[in-house]
Design an enzyme around this catalytic site. Sequence first.
Site, short mmCIF file in Angstrom:
data_model
loop_
_atom_site.label_atom_id
_atom_site.label_comp_id
_atom_site.label_asym_id
_atom_site.label_seq_id
_atom_site.Cartn_x
_atom_site.Cartn_y
_atom_site.Cartn_z
N LYS A 1 49.01 20.39 34.52
CA LYS A 1 49.14 20.22 33.07
C LYS A 1 49.98 18.97 32.82
CE LYS A 1 48.80 24.82 31.07
NZ LYS A 1 47.76 25.14 32.00
N ASP B 1 44.44 19.88 33.53
CA ASP B 1 44.19 21.00 32.60
C ASP B 1 44.19 20.45 31.18
OD1 ASP B 1 44.32 22.69 34.73
OD2 ASP B 1 46.15 23.73 34.09
N ARG C 1 35.65 20.10 34.16
CA ARG C 1 35.69 21.57 34.22
C ARG C 1 35.53 22.05 32.78
NH1 ARG C 1 41.18 23.25 35.21
NH2 ARG C 1 40.79 23.03 37.42
N LYS D 1 35.99 27.88 28.02
CA LYS D 1 35.77 28.25 26.61
C LYS D 1 36.96 27.80 25.76
CE LYS D 1 32.68 32.12 27.53
NZ LYS D 1 32.37 33.54 27.27
N GLY D 2 38.18 27.91 26.29
CA GLY D 2 39.38 27.51 25.53
C GLY D 2 40.31 28.68 25.33
N ALA D 3 41.61 28.45 25.56
CA ALA D 3 42.56 29.57 25.63
C ALA D 3 43.62 29.57 24.54
CB ALA D 3 43.27 29.53 27.00
N THR E 1 34.62 29.56 34.06
CA THR E 1 34.42 30.78 33.26
C THR E 1 34.20 31.97 34.18
OG1 THR E 1 33.06 31.82 31.54
CG2 THR E 1 31.90 30.35 33.04
N HIS E 2 34.54 33.16 33.65
CA HIS E 2 34.24 34.41 34.38
C HIS E 2 33.00 35.06 33.78
CE1 HIS E 2 38.58 33.61 34.13
NE2 HIS E 2 38.46 33.70 35.43
N ARG F 1 48.50 34.08 27.68
CA ARG F 1 47.13 33.63 27.37
C ARG F 1 46.10 34.48 28.12
NH1 ARG F 1 49.72 28.48 27.38
NH2 ARG F 1 48.99 27.95 29.46
N ARG F 2 46.46 34.92 29.33
CA ARG F 2 45.53 35.80 30.08
C ARG F 2 45.39 37.15 29.36
NH1 ARG F 2 45.75 31.44 32.07
NH2 ARG F 2 44.10 31.29 30.57
P1 FDA Z 1 35.16 35.57 28.36
O1 FDA Z 1 36.51 35.59 27.72
O2 FDA Z 1 33.98 35.74 27.51
O3 FDA Z 1 35.16 36.59 29.54
C1 FDA Z 1 34.02 36.95 30.28
C2 FDA Z 1 34.39 38.14 31.14
O4 FDA Z 1 35.34 37.73 32.13
C3 FDA Z 1 35.10 39.26 30.37
O5 FDA Z 1 34.17 40.16 29.83
C4 FDA Z 1 35.97 39.88 31.43
O6 FDA Z 1 35.22 40.75 32.23
C5 FDA Z 1 36.35 38.70 32.29
N1 FDA Z 1 37.65 38.14 31.85
C6 FDA Z 1 37.85 36.98 31.17
N2 FDA Z 1 39.16 36.76 30.99
C7 FDA Z 1 39.80 37.79 31.56
C8 FDA Z 1 41.17 38.13 31.71
N3 FDA Z 1 42.15 37.35 31.25
N4 FDA Z 1 41.47 39.28 32.36
C9 FDA Z 1 40.50 40.06 32.87
N5 FDA Z 1 39.18 39.80 32.76
C10 FDA Z 1 38.84 38.68 32.12
N6 FDA Z 1 41.71 27.14 29.16
C11 FDA Z 1 42.24 26.06 28.54
O7 FDA Z 1 42.33 26.06 27.30
N7 FDA Z 1 42.66 24.98 29.28
C12 FDA Z 1 42.53 24.94 30.63
O8 FDA Z 1 42.91 23.94 31.26
C13 FDA Z 1 41.93 26.05 31.29
N8 FDA Z 1 41.73 26.05 32.64
C14 FDA Z 1 40.98 27.04 33.22
C15 FDA Z 1 40.58 26.94 34.54
C16 FDA Z 1 39.73 27.91 35.09
C17 FDA Z 1 39.28 27.78 36.52
C18 FDA Z 1 39.30 29.01 34.29
C19 FDA Z 1 38.40 30.06 34.85
C20 FDA Z 1 39.73 29.13 33.00
C21 FDA Z 1 40.57 28.17 32.44
N9 FDA Z 1 40.97 28.26 31.11
C22 FDA Z 1 41.55 27.16 30.50
C23 FDA Z 1 40.83 29.54 30.35
C24 FDA Z 1 39.55 29.58 29.51
O9 FDA Z 1 39.64 28.71 28.43
C25 FDA Z 1 39.29 31.00 28.98
O10 FDA Z 1 40.34 31.36 28.12
C26 FDA Z 1 39.16 32.06 30.05
O11 FDA Z 1 38.44 31.59 31.15
C27 FDA Z 1 38.45 33.33 29.50
O12 FDA Z 1 37.16 33.02 29.08
P2 FDA Z 1 35.83 33.26 29.96
O13 FDA Z 1 35.11 31.96 30.01
O14 FDA Z 1 36.19 33.81 31.27
O15 FDA Z 1 34.92 34.19 29.10
#
Ligand code: FDA
Length: 306
Positions: A95, A129, A179, A182-184, A226-227, A288-289
């Site tokens: 970061k 990041d 990378r 979605k955004g946190a 993304t997950h 954020r998680r």
């Molecule tokens: P979504 O939130 O739709 O989740 C899909 C599924 O994944 C959920 O149904 C659940 O099963 C599982 N899941 C997701 N999050 C979970 C959690 N916290 N606990 C348990 N299960 C979960 N953001 C940002 O703003 N700046 C950044 O630099 C980064 N860097 C980054 C690196 C990497 C490698 C990842 C995977 C993510 C990030 N993020 C990030 C976070 C990202 O913006 C986002 O908030 C999370 O990945 C959650 O969104 P998903 O895309 O996983 O989809």
Amino acid sequence: MRRVLLWMAGNRWLRRHLPRLWFARRAVRRFMPGEDVDAALAAGAVFERESIVPIYTRLGENLTDIAEADVTAREYHDLLDRMADAGSRGEISVKLTQLGFDLDAERTLDHMRRLADQAATSGGDVWIDIEGSAYTESTIAFFERLKADHPNTGICLQAYLRRTAADVQRLLPLDPGIRLVKGAYAEPAEIAYQSRSDIDANYVALSVGILGAVAAGRRVRLGLGTHDVRLIEQIAEHAAALGLARNAFEVQMLYGIRADEQRRLAREGFVVRDLIAYGAAWYPWYMRRLAERPANVLFALRQALP
Ligand code: FDA
């Protein structure tokens, strides 16, 4: 709930006091193998044996004393040394505000250049990041300068931001590492899509656009951060339709989330990376998680039970 948790993430009083609660320390272990670098490297070695290459990040952000930036940079250099000694293919993700971006951006650039130089000796990339929207433009402009003389660098972009389509077009000529996440953070509707369906649709459109550029010959390293396995599979179908192999992009997930899917995707021929966070400054990152999946709050509270 998401907004409350993200507000808590930014609250200074909570940041000071909440991490002292023993059950919070226990709960965070779900997303973090430990606070020290040894724990992170040990967890990464396990993934690497299963062909999932780790990306490490030392937690910390928005530091207020520039001397801390030098300490953080030194720790990343030591980490790169230890990975090289162990023959690891691991990479790092940083970061900018943990390297003093708020206080002295030129010093941050010097740090990033030196880290990228060191990572290049073992063939790895250094990722940036992306933080809240107050930093989007400055981070992208920073990346453009870094990338000009350090090809082994990549940046994270957020699909919830309306501007990201234009940012991708702006960066594509650089053959960047991107990378896509979605955004946190909590962002207003004027600049960010709010509904899950809009964010997901933009995520797919951006990924497919980048893959189209790859199919046309651009050398973009695309990481799907993304997950959301449903989206990953949808994007994989688009990649196949463009005549691209599964390894034309990679999947990047966080330690502790959908580990079973990480392993399955790796077994099925996807390139998978696991981002492992470590360090004592875990509070805002952990909040954020929780905000991403409020059901995690119940898990955290259950840790308080005997
Ligand atoms: P979504 O939130 O739709 O989740 C899909 C599924 O994944 C959920 O149904 C659940 O099963 C599982 N899941 C997701 N999050 C979970 C959690 N916290 N606990 C348990 N299960 C979960 N953001 C940002 O703003 N700046 C950044 O630099 C980064 N860097 C980054 C690196 C990497 C490698 C990842 C995977 C993510 C990030 N993020 C990030 C976070 C990202 O913006 C986002 O908030 C999370 O990945 C959650 O969104 P998903 O895309 O996983 O989809």
